[in-house]
Structures are given as structure tokens and as C-alpha cells.
Design a protein around this motif. Structure first.
Motif, PDB file in Angstrom:
ATOM      1  N   ASP A 178       7.070  -0.920   6.809  1.00  0.00           N
ATOM      2  CA  ASP A 178       5.744  -0.289   6.852  1.00  0.00           C
ATOM      3  C   ASP A 178       5.891   1.165   7.264  1.00  0.00           C
ATOM      4  N   PHE A 179       5.732   2.042   6.265  1.00  0.00           N
ATOM      5  CA  PHE A 179       5.916   3.476   6.563  1.00  0.00           C
ATOM      6  C   PHE A 179       4.828   3.984   7.500  1.00  0.00           C
ATOM      7  N   ARG A 180       3.681   3.303   7.542  1.00  0.00           N
ATOM      8  CA  ARG A 180       2.596   3.749   8.428  1.00  0.00           C
ATOM      9  C   ARG A 180       2.994   3.567   9.897  1.00  0.00           C
ATOM     10  N   VAL A 198       0.836  -1.204   0.000  1.00  0.00           N
ATOM     11  CA  VAL A 198       0.000   0.000   0.000  1.00  0.00           C
ATOM     12  C   VAL A 198       0.876   1.262   0.000  1.00  0.00           C
ATOM     13  N   SER A 199       1.703   1.367  -1.020  1.00  0.00           N
ATOM     14  CA  SER A 199       2.627   2.495  -1.162  1.00  0.00           C
ATOM     15  C   SER A 199       3.182   2.435  -2.579  1.00  0.00           C
ATOM     16  N   ARG A 200       4.147   3.300  -2.877  1.00  0.00           N
ATOM     17  CA  ARG A 200       4.765   3.260  -4.207  1.00  0.00           C
ATOM     18  C   ARG A 200       5.520   1.945  -4.449  1.00  0.00           C
ATOM     19  N   THR A 201       5.670   1.133  -3.434  1.00  0.00           N
ATOM     20  CA  THR A 201       6.261  -0.203  -3.619  1.00  0.00           C
ATOM     21  C   THR A 201       5.425  -1.012  -4.614  1.00  0.00           C
ATOM     22  N   ALA A 202       4.127  -0.648  -4.711  1.00  0.00           N
ATOM     23  CA  ALA A 202       3.234  -1.346  -5.643  1.00  0.00           C
ATOM     24  C   ALA A 202       3.728  -1.232  -7.090  1.00  0.00           C
ATOM     25  N   ARG A 203       4.480  -0.168  -7.388  1.00  0.00           N
ATOM     26  CA  ARG A 203       4.933   0.030  -8.780  1.00  0.00           C
ATOM     27  C   ARG A 203       5.891  -1.089  -9.209  1.00  0.00           C
ATOM     28  N   PRO A 204       7.031  -1.270  -8.506  1.00  0.00           N
ATOM     29  CA  PRO A 204       7.880  -2.415  -8.894  1.00  0.00           C
ATOM     30  C   PRO A 204       7.197  -3.755  -8.682  1.00  0.00           C
ATOM     31  N   THR A 246      16.972   2.810  -5.333  1.00  0.00           N
ATOM     32  CA  THR A 246      15.698   3.354  -4.862  1.00  0.00           C
ATOM     33  C   THR A 246      15.037   4.073  -6.038  1.00  0.00           C
ATOM     34  N   GLU A 247      13.917   4.683  -5.768  1.00  0.00           N
ATOM     35  CA  GLU A 247      13.079   5.409  -6.748  1.00  0.00           C
ATOM     36  C   GLU A 247      12.219   4.402  -7.532  1.00  0.00           C
ATOM     37  N   SER A 248      10.933   4.439  -7.215  1.00  0.00           N
ATOM     38  CA  SER A 248      10.014   3.418  -7.719  1.00  0.00           C
ATOM     39  C   SER A 248      10.041   3.266  -9.246  1.00  0.00           C
ATOM     40  N   LEU A 249      10.047   4.395  -9.965  1.00  0.00           N
ATOM     41  CA  LEU A 249       9.975   4.265 -11.427  1.00  0.00           C
ATOM     42  C   LEU A 249      11.325   3.855 -12.015  1.00  0.00           C
ATOM     43  N   MET A 281      17.702   8.099   2.569  1.00  0.00           N
ATOM     44  CA  MET A 281      16.568   8.986   2.242  1.00  0.00           C
ATOM     45  C   MET A 281      15.348   8.619   3.088  1.00  0.00           C
ATOM     46  N   GLY A 282      15.309   7.389   3.594  1.00  0.00           N
ATOM     47  CA  GLY A 282      14.200   6.989   4.453  1.00  0.00           C
ATOM     48  C   GLY A 282      12.867   6.956   3.743  1.00  0.00           C
ATOM     49  N   ARG A 283      12.885   6.500   2.510  1.00  0.00           N
ATOM     50  CA  ARG A 283      11.625   6.363   1.764  1.00  0.00           C
ATOM     51  C   ARG A 283      11.561   4.958   1.174  1.00  0.00           C
ATOM     52  N   ILE A 284      10.348   4.505   0.916  1.00  0.00           N
ATOM     53  CA  ILE A 284      10.169   3.221   0.240  1.00  0.00           C
ATOM     54  C   ILE A 284       9.565   3.485  -1.139  1.00  0.00           C
ATOM     55  N   PRO A 285       9.857   2.603  -2.121  1.00  0.00           N
ATOM     56  CA  PRO A 285      10.540   1.317  -2.043  1.00  0.00           C
ATOM     57  C   PRO A 285      12.060   1.426  -2.253  1.00  0.00           C
ATOM     58  N   ALA A 286      12.713   0.253  -2.011  1.00  0.00           N
ATOM     59  CA  ALA A 286      14.111   0.054  -2.397  1.00  0.00           C
ATOM     60  C   ALA A 286      14.237  -1.389  -2.894  1.00  0.00           C
ATOM     61  N   GLU A 290       8.559   2.502  10.138  1.00  0.00           N
ATOM     62  CA  GLU A 290       9.704   1.582   9.988  1.00  0.00           C
ATOM     63  C   GLU A 290      10.746   2.098   8.990  1.00  0.00           C
ATOM     64  N   HIS A 291      10.315   2.995   8.096  1.00  0.00           N
ATOM     65  CA  HIS A 291      11.250   3.542   7.100  1.00  0.00           C
ATOM     66  C   HIS A 291      12.232   4.535   7.728  1.00  0.00           C
ATOM     67  N   LYS A 292      11.972   4.937   8.977  1.00  0.00           N
ATOM     68  CA  LYS A 292      12.870   5.893   9.645  1.00  0.00           C
ATOM     69  C   LYS A 292      13.698   5.194  10.721  1.00  0.00           C
ATOM     70  N   GLN A 293      13.605   3.868  10.774  1.00  0.00           N
ATOM     71  CA  GLN A 293      14.430   3.153  11.751  1.00  0.00           C
ATOM     72  C   GLN A 293      15.828   2.918  11.182  1.00  0.00           C
TER      73      GLN A 293
HETATM   74  N1  LIG Z   1      10.216   9.464  -5.522  1.00  0.00           N
HETATM   75  C1  LIG Z   1      10.118   8.355  -4.610  1.00  0.00           C
HETATM   76  C2  LIG Z   1       9.089   8.681  -3.536  1.00  0.00           C
HETATM   77  C3  LIG Z   1       9.054   7.592  -2.468  1.00  0.00           C
HETATM   78  C4  LIG Z   1       8.063   7.954  -1.371  1.00  0.00           C
HETATM   79  O1  LIG Z   1       7.794   9.133  -1.080  1.00  0.00           O
HETATM   80  N2  LIG Z   1       7.541   6.897  -0.750  1.00  0.00           N
HETATM   81  C5  LIG Z   1       6.608   7.107   0.331  1.00  0.00           C
HETATM   82  C6  LIG Z   1       5.619   5.955   0.424  1.00  0.00           C
HETATM   83  S1  LIG Z   1       4.614   5.881  -1.030  1.00  0.00           S
HETATM   84  C7  LIG Z   1       7.359   7.194   1.624  1.00  0.00           C
HETATM   85  O2  LIG Z   1       8.363   6.541   1.804  1.00  0.00           O
HETATM   86  N3  LIG Z   1       6.839   8.027   2.515  1.00  0.00           N
HETATM   87  C8  LIG Z   1       7.337   8.172   3.829  1.00  0.00           C
HETATM   88  C9  LIG Z   1       7.992   9.487   4.089  1.00  0.00           C
HETATM   89  O3  LIG Z   1       8.138  10.297   3.154  1.00  0.00           O
HETATM   90  O4  LIG Z   1       8.363   9.724   5.236  1.00  0.00           O
HETATM   91  C10 LIG Z   1       9.749   7.080  -5.361  1.00  0.00           C
HETATM   92  O5  LIG Z   1       9.019   7.179  -6.363  1.00  0.00           O
HETATM   93  O6  LIG Z   1      10.184   5.991  -4.967  1.00  0.00           O
END
Ligand SMILES: N[C@@H](CCC(=O)N[C@@H](CS)C(=O)NCC(=O)O)C(=O)O
Length: 209
Positions: free
Chosen positions: A32-34, A9-15, A63-66, A49-54, A37-40
Motif C-alpha cells: 500500500d503506497f498510501r 487503487v493504483s496502477r496495479t489496477a492495469r495488470p 515492473t512497469e504496469s503496461l 525503484m520503489g514503485r508499484i506494481p510488480a 509500504e513501497h519504500k520499505q
Molecule cells: N511507470 C510506472 C509508474 C509506477 C508508479 O508511479 N506507481 C505509483 C502508484 S500508481 C507509485 O508507486 N507511487 C509511489 C511513489 O512514486 O513513491 C508504471 O506504470 O508501473
């Protein structure tokens, strides 16, 4: 085996969609960013960068979904998601960067606004008043009124990357695509694909927090 860090349920769905299209085995390492966990530290060590996906695939970490979908398609999807000829491959790159830089910010901002509204009428008014999305849909219509997919007859990564970004501005997010019938038809066809249906099942199985 390919490891994907994130949650459906995040941009992880793209890959995940790209991997499902190619029938590639992968291991989803739940971040689970909700739940923050992405900031641990464990995840930040991998992705500061602390974002998902990777993604981790052998010695490839990225990283970077696209960009990840492009990597998967190039490495594993020639003749499927990744076209065999150079002019088509160039257009996959063009559409993927277009998706990331043009509709992504506009559609994401719309989704955030839509989420704040409770009433269908408010949402319709919001859709109608959003001038930013119109030229993007008009542009897509030029192509999709001529061919069923962005590169012609066959579904490719160009469709996947644009369709998944437009999920933010689609009937799923209560956006009315009917002024652009060819875009609506194409988007529905993308959503009817087996791999996308599988992705929806995986999303539905994610517990609420
Ligand atoms: N440009 C990045 C954006 C990634 C992104 O913002 N992911 C969100 C989840 S959909 C996230 O990690 N959010 C948590 C946050 O920004 O703290 C990509 O496309 O992978």
C-alpha cells in the motif's frame, strides 16, 4: 501462481484488469503506497525503484504496469487480449507505447490539477483550457469513429492499455469526453466489461487510509 505486488487503487489496477479479462488466478500481495509500504526494505529488495506494481510469475520478475499487461497478454492471452496475427500484435505494441508516452503524462498532470479544484465550473474550465489532450483525443477519434475498438471489431490489449491510461482523463476524473463522441462511447464500453466491473468492486473494497 502469479503474484502481483501493489494495491487496486493504483496502477496495479492495469495488470489486474488484464488478469481478470483472462480469468487467471493470481495472488495480490498488498503493497500500500498510501502507507509508504513501497519504500520499505522488504519491497525495495524486490523492486529498488520503489514503485508499484510488480509481478512475479515463476522465474519472471518485472515492473512497469503496461509492460506487465503486455507480458500477461503475450504469455496467456493469445486469441483474446493478444491477437493471433502479427500485424495486429504490432499494433498492440504501438498503442501500448503510445499510451505510456503520449496520454499518460498529459492525463496524469490533468488529474493532479483536477484533484486540486473543488468546484465543477473550475474543473470544466480546466478541461476546456487543456490544449495538450485535444490532439490526442482527435487522433484516437480517427480510429474509433471507424471501428468499435482500436484494432477493429474485437477488444484487445490495445484497448485495455489506452483505456486505463485515459481513466486519468475521463468522466471518472470529471473530464468531459463529449467533444469526442466515438472516444466516449468506446471508453464507456471498456468500462462496461465484466472484468472492469470486477476490478471496480476490488477497488471499492480497498479501505480508505
Ligand atoms: N511507470 C510506472 C509508474 C509506477 C508508479 O508511479 N506507481 C505509483 C502508484 S500508481 C507509485 O508507486 N507511487 C509511489 C511513489 O512514486 O513513491 C508504471 O506504470 O508501473
Amino acid at each position: 501462481m502469479i503474484k502481483l505486488y501493489g494495491i487496486a487503487v493504483s496502477r496495479t489496477a492495469r495488470p489486474m484488469w488484464a488478469l481478470e479479462e483472462l480469468g487467471l488466478p493470481y495472488q495480490l500481495e498488498t503493497v500500500d503506497f498510501r502507507k509508504g509500504e513501497h519504500k520499505q526494505q522488504e519491497y525495495l529488495t524486490l523492486n529498488p525503484m520503489g514503485r508499484i506494481p510488480a509481478l512475479q510469475d515463476g522465474d519472471v520478475f518485472m515492473t512497469e504496469s503496461l509492460a506487465i499487461t503486455l507480458y500477461i497478454a503475450q504469455r496467456y492471452g493469445t486469441g483474446k487480449l493478444w491477437p493471433a496475427d502479427e500485424p495486429s500484435r504490432a499494433r498492440v505494441l504501438q498503442w501500448s507505447l503510445w499510451a505510456a508516452t503520449e496520454p499518460e503524462p498529459v492525463a496524469y498532470a490533468m488529474l493532479k490539477e483536477t484533484n486540486k479544484k473543488s468546484d465543477d465550473q473550475d474543473i470544466r474550465a480546466l478541461n476546456a483550457s487543456n490544449a495538450n489532450i485535444k490532439p490526442l483525443m482527435d487522433y484516437l477519434s480517427i480510429y474509433l469513429s471507424q471501428t468499435p475498438h482500436l484494432l477493429g471489431e474485437a477488444f484487445s490489449l490495445a484497448d485495455l492499455n489506452v483505456a486505463v491510461v485515459l481513466d486519468y482523463a475521463s468522466p471518472r476524473s470529471k473530464f468531459d469526453l463529449s467533444p469526442w463522441p466515438s472516444v466516449a462511447k468506446w471508453h464507456e464500453a471498456c468500462h462496461n466489461r465484466n472484468a472492469y466491473q470486477k476490478l471496480n468492486q476490488l477497488r471499492a473494497a480497498v479501505p480508505a487510509v
